[in-house]
Design a protein around this motif. Structure first.
Motif, PDB file in Angstrom:
ATOM      1  N   GLN A   1       2.033   1.703  -3.773  1.00 50.10           N
ATOM      2  CA  GLN A   1       0.614   1.454  -4.797  1.00 50.10           C
ATOM      3  C   GLN A   1       0.797   3.137  -4.719  1.00 50.10           C
ATOM      4  O   GLN A   1       0.744   4.438  -5.193  1.00 50.10           O
ATOM      5  CB  GLN A   1      -0.222   1.388  -4.092  1.00 50.10           C
TER       6      GLN A   1
ATOM      7  N   TYR B   1      10.353  -5.261 -10.071  1.00 55.08           N
ATOM      8  CA  TYR B   1       8.779  -5.859  -9.550  1.00 55.08           C
ATOM      9  C   TYR B   1       8.905  -7.372  -9.065  1.00 55.08           C
ATOM     10  O   TYR B   1       9.576  -7.780 -10.177  1.00 55.08           O
ATOM     11  CB  TYR B   1       7.689  -5.328 -10.184  1.00 55.08           C
TER      12      TYR B   1
ATOM     13  N   SER C   1       4.123   3.247  -7.622  1.00 57.93           N
ATOM     14  CA  SER C   1       4.265   2.480  -8.262  1.00 57.93           C
ATOM     15  C   SER C   1       2.487   1.075  -7.794  1.00 57.93           C
ATOM     16  O   SER C   1       2.906   1.335  -7.161  1.00 57.93           O
ATOM     17  CB  SER C   1       5.705   1.880  -7.138  1.00 57.93           C
ATOM     18  N   PRO C   2       3.248   0.241  -9.291  1.00 56.21           N
ATOM     19  CA  PRO C   2       1.956  -0.387  -8.665  1.00 56.21           C
ATOM     20  C   PRO C   2       3.075  -1.892  -8.093  1.00 56.21           C
ATOM     21  O   PRO C   2       1.589  -2.016  -7.338  1.00 56.21           O
ATOM     22  CB  PRO C   2       2.346  -1.312 -10.021  1.00 56.21           C
ATOM     23  N   HIS C   3       4.341  -1.965  -7.583  1.00 61.29           N
ATOM     24  CA  HIS C   3       3.795  -3.190  -6.668  1.00 61.29           C
ATOM     25  C   HIS C   3       4.805  -2.266  -5.904  1.00 61.29           C
ATOM     26  O   HIS C   3       5.797  -1.287  -5.855  1.00 61.29           O
ATOM     27  CB  HIS C   3       3.959  -4.450  -7.483  1.00 61.29           C
TER      28      HIS C   3
ATOM     29  N   HIS D   1       1.532  -1.181   0.079  1.00 58.73           N
ATOM     30  CA  HIS D   1      -0.145  -0.280   0.045  1.00 58.73           C
ATOM     31  C   HIS D   1       0.706   1.091  -0.101  1.00 58.73           C
ATOM     32  O   HIS D   1       0.232   2.349  -0.893  1.00 58.73           O
ATOM     33  CB  HIS D   1      -1.052   0.121   1.606  1.00 58.73           C
TER      34      HIS D   1
END
Length: 139
Positions: free
Chosen positions: A51, A95, A55-57, A48
């Motif tokens: 994000q 990632y 960032s996606p991950h 979380h």
């Protein structure tokens, strides 16, 4: 005494390719590397928080990348090789769910110091995660 599986300076030539090494990028690798290097930045272990940063991950820290570069070169060179320098530059993030593949080659030799230079890259699905050079002293 030379340890088994160690490259010798006289047996290495410029242009020699190192075998590729594929590293699956997992949550455990990213978080474990951050914890092992005492890097508690939330983007390396908290989905979380990563994000919230856009960032996606979660993403790999540079110290983990540095250790993987060392692993890649050391697996080729063997246990009697000595690192003289390691210079890297980060690019695309690593990632979880991706794979980083290392490739490299011998790009220089210095007979006076028995040093070889390795130029390498670690590429994932987005491009180069890491590029750099490593200088090794070989027996």
């Amino acid at each position: 005494m030379t340890l088994k599986n160690t490259k010798r300076f006289d047996d290495v030539r410029p242009g020699e390719a190192l075998p590729p090494l594929a590293i699956p990028i997992t949550v455990g690798l990213v978080t474990g590397g951050a914890i092992a290097t005492r890097d508690y930045f939330p983007g390396h272990h908290d989905l979380h928080a990563a994000q919230a940063l856009g960032s996606p991950h979660i993403f790999m820290n540079i110290l983990t990348t540095n250790g993987l570069v060392q692993r890649y070169v050391e697996e080729w060179a063997g246990p009697a090789a000595r690192f003289a320098s390691l210079k890297i530059k980060l690019g695309a993030p690593n990632y979880p769910g991706d794979c980083m593949t290392f490739n490299g080659a011998v790009t220089g030799q210095d007979a006076a110091t028995r040093t070889v230079e390795i130029t390498l890259s670690g590429k994932n699905s987005m491009g180069n995660h890491v590029t750099g050079t490593v200088a090794l002293v070989l027996p």
